[in-house]
Scaffold this motif. Structure first.
Motif, PDB file in Angstrom:
ATOM      1  N   ILE A  17       0.835  -1.210   0.000  1.00 32.51           N
ATOM      2  CA  ILE A  17       0.000   0.000   0.000  1.00 32.51           C
ATOM      3  C   ILE A  17       0.864   1.253   0.000  1.00 32.51           C
ATOM      4  CG2 ILE A  17      -1.632   1.357   1.396  1.00 32.51           C
ATOM      5  CD1 ILE A  17      -2.840  -1.301   2.327  1.00 32.51           C
ATOM      6  N   LEU A  18       1.900   1.246   0.823  1.00 32.87           N
ATOM      7  CA  LEU A  18       2.767   2.416   0.946  1.00 32.87           C
ATOM      8  C   LEU A  18       3.474   2.713  -0.377  1.00 32.87           C
ATOM      9  CD1 LEU A  18       3.815   4.484   3.047  1.00 32.87           C
ATOM     10  CD2 LEU A  18       5.736   2.936   3.443  1.00 32.87           C
ATOM     11  N   MET A  19       4.085   1.692  -0.984  1.00 31.47           N
ATOM     12  CA  MET A  19       4.822   1.896  -2.221  1.00 31.47           C
ATOM     13  C   MET A  19       3.893   2.156  -3.406  1.00 31.47           C
ATOM     14  SD  MET A  19       8.021   1.887  -1.556  1.00 31.47           S
ATOM     15  CE  MET A  19       7.553   2.778  -0.079  1.00 31.47           C
ATOM     16  N   PHE A  20       2.717   1.566  -3.385  1.00 24.76           N
ATOM     17  CA  PHE A  20       1.716   1.814  -4.429  1.00 24.76           C
ATOM     18  C   PHE A  20       1.343   3.291  -4.451  1.00 24.76           C
ATOM     19  CE2 PHE A  20      -2.612   2.126  -6.006  1.00 24.76           C
ATOM     20  CZ  PHE A  20      -2.627   1.272  -7.102  1.00 24.76           C
ATOM     21  N   SER A  21       1.112   3.855  -3.280  1.00 27.57           N
ATOM     22  CA  SER A  21       0.727   5.266  -3.191  1.00 27.57           C
ATOM     23  C   SER A  21       1.871   6.188  -3.586  1.00 27.57           C
ATOM     24  CB  SER A  21       0.248   5.594  -1.775  1.00 27.57           C
ATOM     25  OG  SER A  21       1.307   5.498  -0.837  1.00 27.57           O
ATOM     26  N   VAL A  22       3.107   5.775  -3.297  1.00 28.97           N
ATOM     27  CA  VAL A  22       4.282   6.591  -3.632  1.00 28.97           C
ATOM     28  C   VAL A  22       4.445   6.709  -5.146  1.00 28.97           C
ATOM     29  CG1 VAL A  22       6.814   6.575  -3.629  1.00 28.97           C
ATOM     30  CG2 VAL A  22       5.565   6.223  -1.499  1.00 28.97           C
ATOM     31  N   THR A  23       4.203   5.615  -5.872  1.00 28.33           N
ATOM     32  CA  THR A  23       4.474   5.571  -7.304  1.00 28.33           C
ATOM     33  C   THR A  23       3.353   6.155  -8.151  1.00 28.33           C
ATOM     34  OG1 THR A  23       5.537   3.452  -6.779  1.00 28.33           O
ATOM     35  CG2 THR A  23       5.442   4.040  -9.079  1.00 28.33           C
ATOM     36  N   LEU A  24       2.177   6.326  -7.573  1.00 22.84           N
ATOM     37  CA  LEU A  24       1.013   6.771  -8.335  1.00 22.84           C
ATOM     38  C   LEU A  24       1.239   8.056  -9.126  1.00 22.84           C
ATOM     39  CD1 LEU A  24      -1.897   6.128  -5.783  1.00 22.84           C
ATOM     40  CD2 LEU A  24      -1.742   5.167  -8.079  1.00 22.84           C
ATOM     41  N   ILE A  25       1.935   9.008  -8.538  1.00 26.47           N
ATOM     42  CA  ILE A  25       2.042  10.346  -9.124  1.00 26.47           C
ATOM     43  C   ILE A  25       3.085  10.449 -10.232  1.00 26.47           C
ATOM     44  CG2 ILE A  25       3.718  11.150  -7.414  1.00 26.47           C
ATOM     45  CD1 ILE A  25       0.896  13.182  -9.174  1.00 26.47           C
ATOM     46  N   TYR A  26       4.053   9.539 -10.304  1.00 26.06           N
ATOM     47  CA  TYR A  26       5.168   9.703 -11.231  1.00 26.06           C
ATOM     48  C   TYR A  26       4.762   9.788 -12.703  1.00 26.06           C
ATOM     49  CZ  TYR A  26       8.279   8.959  -7.271  1.00 26.06           C
ATOM     50  OH  TYR A  26       8.936   9.087  -6.077  1.00 26.06           O
ATOM     51  N   PRO A  27       3.803   8.965 -13.183  1.00 21.61           N
ATOM     52  CA  PRO A  27       3.427   9.094 -14.594  1.00 21.61           C
ATOM     53  C   PRO A  27       2.814  10.454 -14.943  1.00 21.61           C
ATOM     54  CG  PRO A  27       2.744   6.964 -13.733  1.00 21.61           C
ATOM     55  CD  PRO A  27       3.189   7.785 -12.559  1.00 21.61           C
ATOM     56  N   ALA A  28       2.209  11.129 -13.962  1.00 18.83           N
ATOM     57  CA  ALA A  28       1.571  12.426 -14.216  1.00 18.83           C
ATOM     58  C   ALA A  28       2.450  13.592 -13.779  1.00 18.83           C
ATOM     59  CB  ALA A  28       0.222  12.485 -13.498  1.00 18.83           C
ATOM     60  N   MET A  29       3.730  13.331 -13.511  1.00 19.66           N
ATOM     61  CA  MET A  29       4.600  14.364 -12.948  1.00 19.66           C
ATOM     62  C   MET A  29       4.771  15.553 -13.892  1.00 19.66           C
ATOM     63  SD  MET A  29       8.237  13.796 -11.024  1.00 19.66           S
ATOM     64  CE  MET A  29       8.997  12.972 -12.418  1.00 19.66           C
ATOM     65  N   PHE A 224      17.152   7.701 -10.592  1.00 17.30           N
ATOM     66  CA  PHE A 224      17.328   8.388 -11.864  1.00 17.30           C
ATOM     67  C   PHE A 224      16.203   8.019 -12.825  1.00 17.30           C
ATOM     68  CE2 PHE A 224      18.929   8.403 -16.226  1.00 17.30           C
ATOM     69  CZ  PHE A 224      19.365   9.709 -16.351  1.00 17.30           C
ATOM     70  N   PHE A 225      15.890   6.733 -12.867  1.00 17.64           N
ATOM     71  CA  PHE A 225      14.837   6.249 -13.765  1.00 17.64           C
ATOM     72  C   PHE A 225      13.487   6.867 -13.413  1.00 17.64           C
ATOM     73  CE2 PHE A 225      11.346   3.301 -14.518  1.00 17.64           C
ATOM     74  CZ  PHE A 225      11.468   3.054 -15.874  1.00 17.64           C
ATOM     75  N   VAL A 226      13.122   6.808 -12.119  1.00 14.41           N
ATOM     76  CA  VAL A 226      11.818   7.309 -11.684  1.00 14.41           C
ATOM     77  C   VAL A 226      11.714   8.826 -11.844  1.00 14.41           C
ATOM     78  CG1 VAL A 226      10.328   7.611  -9.665  1.00 14.41           C
ATOM     79  CG2 VAL A 226      11.388   5.398 -10.106  1.00 14.41           C
ATOM     80  N   GLY A 227      12.838   9.533 -11.619  1.00 18.04           N
ATOM     81  CA  GLY A 227      12.793  10.978 -11.651  1.00 18.04           C
ATOM     82  C   GLY A 227      12.826  11.585 -13.041  1.00 18.04           C
ATOM     83  N   VAL A 228      13.517  10.940 -13.992  1.00 11.57           N
ATOM     84  CA  VAL A 228      13.742  11.551 -15.304  1.00 11.57           C
ATOM     85  C   VAL A 228      13.024  10.816 -16.438  1.00 11.57           C
ATOM     86  CG1 VAL A 228      15.509  12.238 -16.970  1.00 11.57           C
ATOM     87  CG2 VAL A 228      15.964  12.439 -14.526  1.00 11.57           C
ATOM     88  N   PHE A 229      12.934   9.496 -16.356  1.00 11.34           N
ATOM     89  CA  PHE A 229      12.327   8.707 -17.429  1.00 11.34           C
ATOM     90  C   PHE A 229      10.894   9.143 -17.757  1.00 11.34           C
ATOM     91  CE2 PHE A 229      10.276   4.692 -18.950  1.00 11.34           C
ATOM     92  CZ  PHE A 229      10.966   4.588 -20.141  1.00 11.34           C
ATOM     93  N   PRO A 230      10.015   9.363 -16.750  1.00 13.54           N
ATOM     94  CA  PRO A 230       8.654   9.824 -17.076  1.00 13.54           C
ATOM     95  C   PRO A 230       8.647  11.171 -17.797  1.00 13.54           C
ATOM     96  CG  PRO A 230       8.761   9.054 -14.808  1.00 13.54           C
ATOM     97  CD  PRO A 230      10.167   9.131 -15.305  1.00 13.54           C
ATOM     98  N   LEU A 231       9.552  12.067 -17.418  1.00 15.66           N
ATOM     99  CA  LEU A 231       9.627  13.374 -18.070  1.00 15.66           C
ATOM    100  C   LEU A 231      10.122  13.238 -19.504  1.00 15.66           C
ATOM    101  CD1 LEU A 231      11.173  15.500 -15.172  1.00 15.66           C
ATOM    102  CD2 LEU A 231       8.770  15.369 -15.862  1.00 15.66           C
ATOM    103  N   MET A 232      11.076  12.324 -19.744  1.00 17.01           N
ATOM    104  CA  MET A 232      11.579  12.101 -21.087  1.00 17.01           C
ATOM    105  C   MET A 232      10.470  11.584 -22.004  1.00 17.01           C
ATOM    106  SD  MET A 232      14.485   9.455 -22.495  1.00 17.01           S
ATOM    107  CE  MET A 232      13.287   8.126 -22.560  1.00 17.01           C
TER     108      MET A 232
END
Length: 261
Positions: A17-29, A224-232
Motif C-alpha cells: 500500500i505504501l509503495m503503491f501510493s508513492v508511485t502513483l504520481i510519477y506518470p503524471a509528474m 534516476f529512472f523514476v525521476g527523469v524517465f517519465p519526463l523524457m
C-alpha cells in the motif's frame, strides 16, 4: 508461530500500500509539476523526486533510533501512514513550487517513518533463520506496489493529474487503519544499539560497506529512472500519463516477480 506468519503478510500488504501510493504520481509528474507551476527545467522538476528521497536518507536513521529508544514500532507505522496521507493531500493544495517541494520533503519523512519501521518489525517477529524469506515478502510487496502504482496512477492521472494524489491519500488512510487493527505492539527483548553504536559498527565491520555500496548504486539508478524517465517520455515522445505508467510498469514488474525467490 501461525500468528507471526499472519502478521508478516500484513506487513507485506502494508508495504504494498505504501509503495503503491508513492508511485502513483510519477506518470503524471510532467502535468502535475511542469505544467501546473510552468516549470521549464527538467532539473528543477526532478526536485519533486529528489527532495522526497533526501528526506528518506535523513529521517530513516532518526526514526529508527527514536523507535529503538521508546521500544515501540506500531505507533510509528500508524503515524507514518497518517502523516503521509495528510501531506499527500496537501500537495494538491500547494500554491507555489517552493511550497510543493517543502511539503514533498515533509511527506518523505513520514513515508520513511512507516517504511523503515515496517522492515524493522519483521526482524522483531521472526527467527534469524527466517529473515530472508520474511524480508522477501516485504520486498515483493514493495516491488509489486511500485510496479502496479505506475500504471494505475497513469490511468487516473490521464483524467486529472491530481487524482492519483487523492487516490493515494485514500489508500494510505486505509493502510493506517489496517496497521492500527492488525499489528501488535511488541516489547523489545534486547537493548537496542544507539545511533552512535550503529555508526561505529561500520568502522569495525568494513565488509558492511559492500552491500551498502551496492544498494546505493542500485537505488541511484532506480531514482534516476523514476525521476527523469517519465519526463523524457512526456517531453520527447509526447506520451500521456497512461502510456508513461505502462512503460514504468514494464521496468518495475520484474522487481516484484524476482523479490521473493
Amino acid at each position: 508461530m501461525r500468528n507471526n506468519n499472519r502478521e508478516i503478510y500484513v506487513l507485506g500488504i502494508l508495504t504494498f500500500i505504501l509503495m503503491f501510493s508513492v508511485t502513483l504520481i510519477y506518470p503524471a509528474m510532467e502535468k502535475f509539476v511542469m505544467e501546473r507551476f510552468m516549470i521549464e527545467s527538467v532539473a528543477k522538476t526532478s526536485l519533486f523526486v529528489s527532495v522526497n528521497l533526501a528526506a528518506y536518507v535523513i529521517f530513516s536513521l532518526i526514526w529508527g533510533s527514536i523507535s529503538d529508544k521508546i521500544g515501540k514500532r506500531k505507533v510509528f507505522i500508524v503515524l507514518g501512514f497518517l502523516g503521509n496521507a495528510i501531506l499527500m493531500f496537501g500537495l494538491t493544495l500547494a500554491p507555489t513550487m517552493n511550497i510543493l517541494l517543502l511539503l514533498r520533503f515533509i511527506e518523505g519523512s513520514f513515508t520513511i517513518m512507516a517504511f523503515s519501521l515496517l522492515m524493522t518489525s519483521v526482524l522483531d517477529i521472526v527467527k534469524h533463520t527466517h529473515y530472508g524469506r520474511s524480508m522477501g515478502i516485504l520486498g515483493a510487496g514493495m516491488a509489486l506496489g511500485n510496479a502496479l502504482g505506475a500504471p494505475v496512477g497513469g490511468k487516473i492521472g490521464a483524467l486529472d493529474p491530481v487524482y492519483p494524489l487523492y487516490f493515494g491519500t485514500a489508500m494510505l488512510l486505509a493502510g493506517a487503519l489496517m496497521a492500527l487493527i492488525s499489528l501488535k505492539e511488541r516489547k523489545l527483548e534486547s537493548r537496542p544499539a544507539s545511533l552512535k553504536e550503529a555508526l561505529l559498527l561500520l568502522k569495525e565491520e568494513k565488509r558492511i560497506f559492500i552491500p551498502y555500496a551496492f544498494s546505493f548504486v542500485e537505488r541511484f539508478t532506480v531514482g534516476f529512472f523514476v525521476g527523469v524517465f517519465p519526463l523524457m517520455l512526456a517531453m520527447k515522445y509526447n506520451m500521456g500519463p497512461a502510456q508513461i505508467g505502462m512503460y514504468m510498469a514494464a521496468f518495475l514488474i520484474p522487481f516484484a516477480f524476482l523479490q521473493y525467490p
